[in-house]
Scaffold this active site. Structure first.
Site, PDB file in Angstrom:
ATOM      1  N   ALA A   1      39.326  39.804  43.284  1.00  0.00           N
ATOM      2  CA  ALA A   1      40.569  39.612  44.039  1.00  0.00           C
ATOM      3  C   ALA A   1      40.552  40.222  45.446  1.00  0.00           C
ATOM      4  O   ALA A   1      39.530  40.713  45.865  1.00  0.00           O
ATOM      5  CB  ALA A   1      41.585  40.710  43.131  1.00  0.00           C
TER       6      ALA A   1
ATOM      7  N   GLY B   1      37.453  39.158  38.921  1.00  0.00           N
ATOM      8  CA  GLY B   1      38.218  38.014  37.969  1.00  0.00           C
ATOM      9  C   GLY B   1      37.439  36.724  37.803  1.00  0.00           C
ATOM     10  O   GLY B   1      37.907  35.908  36.874  1.00  0.00           O
TER      11      GLY B   1
ATOM     12  N   GLU C   1      35.800  37.312  34.847  1.00  0.00           N
ATOM     13  CA  GLU C   1      36.873  37.205  33.666  1.00  0.00           C
ATOM     14  C   GLU C   1      37.194  35.844  33.238  1.00  0.00           C
ATOM     15  O   GLU C   1      37.426  35.591  32.385  1.00  0.00           O
ATOM     16  CB  GLU C   1      38.044  37.992  33.979  1.00  0.00           C
TER      17      GLU C   1
ATOM     18  N   GLU D   1      34.563  46.298  39.614  1.00  0.00           N
ATOM     19  CA  GLU D   1      35.717  47.234  39.699  1.00  0.00           C
ATOM     20  C   GLU D   1      35.800  48.651  39.623  1.00  0.00           C
ATOM     21  O   GLU D   1      36.441  49.088  40.490  1.00  0.00           O
ATOM     22  CB  GLU D   1      36.888  46.561  38.495  1.00  0.00           C
TER      23      GLU D   1
END
Length: 207
Positions: free
Chosen positions: A10, A55, A58, A78
């Site tokens: 992100a 992300g 993910e 993260e």
């Protein structure tokens, strides 16, 4: 995954000033979008070049399989920002590789090489050298594109939903999905061709 990278995660500049209320909405939209990818009723392959972090990792985990070039770097960094994965990383990764290995990857925030991810079971194929991982994924996908679409969708649904419930509930999902296959043209084609010509000769229509 594009020519060089999947995603490096992100935009931290966008997130740094967010409060808990804004983040809740932001994460909710991400989770909804990624779950939609996970539930596409067709075989889905993630072809990973370069970075698949945060992300990007993910999103790759929403696919049925992950193929990576040997130079790829995959991870959930993260924790190094003082947060945790929020688009499904804490849920999908343990289901794919087990809780202990998932905790190692998530707690450390380290970037893992493709071979390490292959050994952990997160990646199913490592492509090396000049070979294109995207071209390899296309070759495998082409085989499934000619397959029995309803049966593939029902198999995917049975596995995905069955992983979320008890064995008794999973068996019920399987039985219902099996029954729906008998409403497809491909079931008729597959069985008649088997009886007349033997296994592996059916030419499915996808209906």
């Amino acid at each position: 995954g594009g020519g060089k990278h999947v995603a490096a995660g992100a935009d931290i500049k966008e997130m740094v000033e967010m409060n808990a209320v804004v983040v809740t909405k932001f994460v909710g939209r991400l989770q909804e979008s990624f779950s939609a990818v996970e539930n596409i009723p067709k075989p889905v392959i993630a072809a990973i070049n370069g970075f698949a972090l945060g992300g990007g990792c993910e999103l790759a985990m929403c696919a049925d399989w992950r193929y990576a070039h040997e130079d790829a770097k995959i991870g959930q960094p993260e924790i190094l920002l003082g947060i945790i994965p929020g688009a499904g990383g804490t849920q999908r990764m343990p289901r794919l590789i087990g809780p202990a290995k998932a905790k190692e990857m998530i707690y450390s925030g380290r970037f893992y090489g493709a071979q390490e991810c292959f050994e952990a079971g997160l990646v199913q194929k490592v492509v090396s050298g000049e070979e294109s991982v995207i071209a390899y994924a296309h070759k495998i996908a082409a085989k499934y594109a000619k397959g029995p679409a309803v049966a593939l969708a029902m198999a995917k649904k049975s596995i995905n939903k069955g992983m979320e419930c008890s064995i008794e509930e999973g068996l019920l999902i399987e039985a219902q999905s099996m029954s729906l296959c008998f409403a497809s043209d491909d079931q008729t084609i597959g069985m008649k061709t088997f009886l007349e010509e033997g296994p592996g000769k059916a030419k499915f229509t996808g209906k």
